[in-house]
Scaffold this motif. Structure first.
Motif, PDB file in Angstrom:
ATOM      1  N   LYS A 108       0.811  -1.229   0.000  1.00 37.34           N
ATOM      2  CA  LYS A 108       0.000   0.000   0.000  1.00 37.34           C
ATOM      3  C   LYS A 108       0.836   1.266   0.000  1.00 37.34           C
ATOM      4  N   SER A 109       2.104   1.157   0.324  1.00 38.42           N
ATOM      5  CA  SER A 109       2.969   2.334   0.397  1.00 38.42           C
ATOM      6  C   SER A 109       3.463   2.727  -0.985  1.00 38.42           C
ATOM      7  N   SER A 110       3.506   4.042  -1.218  1.00 34.31           N
ATOM      8  CA  SER A 110       4.026   4.569  -2.487  1.00 34.31           C
ATOM      9  C   SER A 110       4.621   5.945  -2.216  1.00 34.31           C
ATOM     10  N   SER A 111       5.198   6.536  -3.238  1.00 29.03           N
ATOM     11  CA  SER A 111       5.766   7.885  -3.054  1.00 29.03           C
ATOM     12  C   SER A 111       4.665   8.918  -2.839  1.00 29.03           C
ATOM     13  N   SER A 112       3.467   8.634  -3.329  1.00 33.51           N
ATOM     14  CA  SER A 112       2.365   9.578  -3.114  1.00 33.51           C
ATOM     15  C   SER A 112       1.618   9.303  -1.806  1.00 33.51           C
ATOM     16  N   LYS A 113       1.800   8.105  -1.257  1.00 31.64           N
ATOM     17  CA  LYS A 113       1.201   7.764   0.039  1.00 31.64           C
ATOM     18  C   LYS A 113       2.181   6.883   0.818  1.00 31.64           C
ATOM     19  N   PRO A 114       3.205   7.515   1.410  1.00 34.30           N
ATOM     20  CA  PRO A 114       4.201   6.728   2.140  1.00 34.30           C
ATOM     21  C   PRO A 114       3.690   6.246   3.492  1.00 34.30           C
ATOM     22  N   LEU A 115       3.844   4.951   3.719  1.00 34.87           N
ATOM     23  CA  LEU A 115       3.507   4.345   4.997  1.00 34.87           C
ATOM     24  C   LEU A 115       4.805   3.892   5.655  1.00 34.87           C
ATOM     25  N   LEU A 116       4.930   4.157   6.941  1.00 32.38           N
ATOM     26  CA  LEU A 116       6.119   3.762   7.692  1.00 32.38           C
ATOM     27  C   LEU A 116       5.701   2.929   8.892  1.00 32.38           C
ATOM     28  N   VAL A 117       6.577   2.035   9.298  1.00 32.02           N
ATOM     29  CA  VAL A 117       6.382   1.285  10.533  1.00 32.02           C
ATOM     30  C   VAL A 117       7.431   1.780  11.524  1.00 32.02           C
ATOM     31  N   ILE A 118       6.959   2.244  12.676  1.00 32.87           N
ATOM     32  CA  ILE A 118       7.859   2.681  13.744  1.00 32.87           C
ATOM     33  C   ILE A 118       7.329   2.095  15.043  1.00 32.87           C
ATOM     34  N   ASN A 119       8.175   1.329  15.698  1.00 32.09           N
ATOM     35  CA  ASN A 119       7.800   0.669  16.957  1.00 32.09           C
ATOM     36  C   ASN A 119       6.475  -0.089  16.834  1.00 32.09           C
ATOM     37  N   ASN A 120       6.354  -0.867  15.771  1.00 30.36           N
ATOM     38  CA  ASN A 120       5.197  -1.732  15.502  1.00 30.36           C
ATOM     39  C   ASN A 120       3.900  -0.975  15.222  1.00 30.36           C
ATOM     40  N   ALA A 121       3.957   0.317  15.026  1.00 34.20           N
ATOM     41  CA  ALA A 121       2.784   1.106  14.644  1.00 34.20           C
ATOM     42  C   ALA A 121       2.952   1.546  13.196  1.00 34.20           C
ATOM     43  N   VAL A 122       1.839   1.671  12.482  1.00 39.48           N
ATOM     44  CA  VAL A 122       1.862   2.050  11.064  1.00 39.48           C
ATOM     45  C   VAL A 122       1.419   3.505  10.948  1.00 39.48           C
ATOM     46  N   TYR A 123       2.205   4.286  10.212  1.00 38.46           N
ATOM     47  CA  TYR A 123       1.935   5.712  10.046  1.00 38.46           C
ATOM     48  C   TYR A 123       1.812   6.070   8.573  1.00 38.46           C
ATOM     49  N   ASP A 124       0.817   6.894   8.255  1.00 43.55           N
ATOM     50  CA  ASP A 124       0.674   7.478   6.918  1.00 43.55           C
ATOM     51  C   ASP A 124       1.189   8.908   7.031  1.00 43.55           C
ATOM     52  N   VAL A 125       2.372   9.166   6.466  1.00 39.65           N
ATOM     53  CA  VAL A 125       3.022  10.468   6.628  1.00 39.65           C
ATOM     54  C   VAL A 125       2.848  11.370   5.403  1.00 39.65           C
ATOM     55  N   THR A 126       1.855  11.077   4.578  1.00 36.08           N
ATOM     56  CA  THR A 126       1.617  11.851   3.359  1.00 36.08           C
ATOM     57  C   THR A 126       1.505  13.340   3.643  1.00 36.08           C
ATOM     58  N   SER A 127       0.672  13.713   4.600  1.00 37.59           N
ATOM     59  CA  SER A 127       0.454  15.139   4.878  1.00 37.59           C
ATOM     60  C   SER A 127       1.600  15.773   5.662  1.00 37.59           C
ATOM     61  N   PHE A 128       2.569  14.979   6.092  1.00 44.39           N
ATOM     62  CA  PHE A 128       3.710  15.496   6.860  1.00 44.39           C
ATOM     63  C   PHE A 128       4.954  15.674   5.994  1.00 44.39           C
ATOM     64  N   LEU A 129       4.912  15.204   4.758  1.00 40.30           N
ATOM     65  CA  LEU A 129       6.104  15.259   3.902  1.00 40.30           C
ATOM     66  C   LEU A 129       6.706  16.654   3.809  1.00 40.30           C
ATOM     67  N   ASN A 130       5.879  17.661   3.540  1.00 46.20           N
ATOM     68  CA  ASN A 130       6.392  19.027   3.371  1.00 46.20           C
ATOM     69  C   ASN A 130       6.805  19.675   4.684  1.00 46.20           C
ATOM     70  N   GLU A 131       6.327  19.141   5.807  1.00 49.52           N
ATOM     71  CA  GLU A 131       6.627  19.724   7.110  1.00 49.52           C
ATOM     72  C   GLU A 131       7.844  19.101   7.784  1.00 49.52           C
ATOM     73  N   HIS A 132       8.259  17.928   7.344  1.00 53.19           N
ATOM     74  CA  HIS A 132       9.329  17.203   8.027  1.00 53.19           C
ATOM     75  C   HIS A 132      10.624  18.014   8.002  1.00 53.19           C
ATOM     76  N   PRO A 133      11.198  18.304   9.178  1.00 54.13           N
ATOM     77  CA  PRO A 133      12.412  19.125   9.249  1.00 54.13           C
ATOM     78  C   PRO A 133      13.604  18.534   8.505  1.00 54.13           C
ATOM     79  N   GLY A 134      13.653  17.218   8.377  1.00 51.57           N
ATOM     80  CA  GLY A 134      14.762  16.576   7.672  1.00 51.57           C
ATOM     81  C   GLY A 134      14.536  16.475   6.177  1.00 51.57           C
ATOM     82  N   GLY A 135      13.398  16.968   5.706  1.00 52.53           N
ATOM     83  CA  GLY A 135      13.084  16.882   4.284  1.00 52.53           C
ATOM     84  C   GLY A 135      12.262  15.648   3.973  1.00 52.53           C
TER      85      GLY A 135
END
Length: 130
Positions: free
Chosen positions: A16-43
Protein backbone atom coordinates in the motif's frame (compact mmCIF):
# COMPACT_ATOMS: atom_id res chain seq x y z
CA UNK A 1 -17.01 3.10 23.12
CA UNK A 2 -13.96 1.16 21.96
CA UNK A 3 -12.46 1.81 18.59
CA UNK A 4 -10.66 -1.13 17.09
CA UNK A 5 -7.18 -0.42 15.81
CA UNK A 6 -6.62 -1.44 12.20
CA UNK A 7 -4.12 -4.27 11.84
CA UNK A 8 -1.67 -4.42 8.93
CA UNK A 9 0.67 -7.18 7.91
CA UNK A 10 4.12 -6.02 6.93
CA UNK A 11 3.38 -7.19 3.38
CA UNK A 12 0.29 -4.94 3.26
CA UNK A 13 2.36 -1.96 4.39
CA UNK A 14 4.85 -2.64 1.57
CA UNK A 15 2.11 -3.01 -1.04
CA UNK A 16 0.00 0.00 0.00
CA UNK A 17 2.97 2.33 0.40
CA UNK A 18 4.03 4.57 -2.49
CA UNK A 19 5.77 7.88 -3.05
CA UNK A 20 2.37 9.58 -3.11
CA UNK A 21 1.20 7.76 0.04
CA UNK A 22 4.20 6.73 2.14
CA UNK A 23 3.51 4.34 5.00
CA UNK A 24 6.12 3.76 7.69
CA UNK A 25 6.38 1.28 10.53
CA UNK A 26 7.86 2.68 13.74
CA UNK A 27 7.80 0.67 16.96
CA UNK A 28 5.20 -1.73 15.50
CA UNK A 29 2.78 1.11 14.64
CA UNK A 30 1.86 2.05 11.06
CA UNK A 31 1.93 5.71 10.05
CA UNK A 32 0.67 7.48 6.92
CA UNK A 33 3.02 10.47 6.63
CA UNK A 34 1.62 11.85 3.36
CA UNK A 35 0.45 15.14 4.88
CA UNK A 36 3.71 15.50 6.86
CA UNK A 37 6.10 15.26 3.90
CA UNK A 38 6.39 19.03 3.37
CA UNK A 39 6.63 19.72 7.11
CA UNK A 40 9.33 17.20 8.03
CA UNK A 41 12.41 19.13 9.25
CA UNK A 42 14.76 16.58 7.67
CA UNK A 43 13.08 16.88 4.28
CA UNK A 44 10.64 14.62 2.53
CA UNK A 45 13.42 12.45 1.06
CA UNK A 46 14.14 11.01 4.49
CA UNK A 47 10.56 9.80 4.83
CA UNK A 48 10.29 8.59 1.24
CA UNK A 49 13.45 6.47 1.64
CA UNK A 50 11.76 4.59 4.47
CA UNK A 51 8.35 4.21 2.80
CA UNK A 52 7.03 0.67 3.10
CA UNK A 53 9.77 -0.27 5.58
CA UNK A 54 10.34 -0.57 9.30
CA UNK A 55 11.90 2.80 10.12
CA UNK A 56 12.18 2.21 13.87
CA UNK A 57 15.98 2.08 13.99
CA UNK A 58 16.40 5.19 11.85
CA UNK A 59 13.79 7.05 13.88
CA UNK A 60 15.42 6.15 17.20
CA UNK A 61 18.95 6.87 15.94
CA UNK A 62 18.03 10.47 15.18
CA UNK A 63 16.88 11.03 18.75
CA UNK A 64 13.50 12.63 18.14
CA UNK A 65 12.14 14.92 20.83
CA UNK A 66 9.09 14.18 22.96
CA UNK A 67 7.23 16.83 20.91
CA UNK A 68 8.00 14.91 17.72
CA UNK A 69 6.81 11.68 19.31
CA UNK A 70 3.60 13.36 20.41
CA UNK A 71 3.09 14.80 16.92
CA UNK A 72 3.29 11.31 15.43
CA UNK A 73 0.01 10.24 16.99
CA UNK A 74 -2.06 12.12 14.42
CA UNK A 75 -0.40 10.18 11.58
CA UNK A 76 -0.93 6.73 13.10
CA UNK A 77 -3.34 4.62 11.05
CA UNK A 78 -2.89 1.24 12.70
CA UNK A 79 -0.53 -1.34 14.07
CA UNK A 80 1.40 -4.28 12.73
CA UNK A 81 -0.28 -7.65 13.01
CA UNK A 82 0.94 -9.66 15.98
CA UNK A 83 2.73 -12.13 13.71
CA UNK A 84 4.84 -9.38 12.09
CA UNK A 85 5.77 -7.47 15.24
CA UNK A 86 9.37 -7.14 16.26
CA UNK A 87 10.17 -7.59 19.89
CA UNK A 88 11.39 -4.35 21.37
CA UNK A 89 14.86 -4.60 22.83
CA UNK A 90 15.06 -3.50 26.44
CA UNK A 91 16.51 -0.03 26.69
CA UNK A 92 19.87 0.08 28.41
CA UNK A 93 20.77 2.81 30.84
CA UNK A 94 23.51 5.08 29.54
CA UNK A 95 26.96 4.08 30.81
CA UNK A 96 27.43 7.47 32.44
CA UNK A 97 24.20 7.25 34.42
CA UNK A 98 24.78 6.47 38.10
CA UNK A 99 22.56 3.85 39.67
CA UNK A 100 22.16 2.90 43.33
CA UNK A 101 24.67 0.07 42.88
CA UNK A 102 27.33 2.49 41.62
CA UNK A 103 27.67 4.54 44.82
CA UNK A 104 30.89 2.79 45.83
CA UNK A 105 32.56 3.63 42.54
CA UNK A 106 31.58 7.30 42.70
CA UNK A 107 33.92 8.06 45.60
CA UNK A 108 36.74 6.01 44.06
CA UNK A 109 36.50 8.18 40.98
CA UNK A 110 38.15 11.02 42.93
CA UNK A 111 39.89 9.27 45.86
CA UNK A 112 42.24 7.15 43.75
CA UNK A 113 43.46 10.03 41.55
CA UNK A 114 43.88 12.24 44.65
CA UNK A 115 45.95 9.54 46.39
CA UNK A 116 48.11 9.12 43.29
CA UNK A 117 48.66 12.88 43.10
CA UNK A 118 49.72 13.03 46.76
CA UNK A 119 52.06 10.07 46.30
CA UNK A 120 53.61 11.67 43.21
CA UNK A 121 54.14 14.93 45.12
CA UNK A 122 55.83 13.14 48.05
CA UNK A 123 58.08 11.14 45.72
CA UNK A 124 59.01 14.25 43.73
CA UNK A 125 59.89 16.24 46.90
CA UNK A 126 61.86 13.33 48.34
CA UNK A 127 64.00 12.69 45.26
CA UNK A 128 64.25 16.11 43.57
CA UNK A 129 63.90 18.74 46.30
CA UNK A 130 67.13 19.93 47.94
Amino acid sequence: MTTEVQQFTFEEVKQKSSSSKPLLVINNAVYDVTSFLNEHPGGEEVLLEQAGKDATEQFEDVGHSSDAREMMTKYKIGELAESDRKKEAPKEKPKWEVTDNDTSSSWTAWVIPAALAIAATVIYRFFFAK
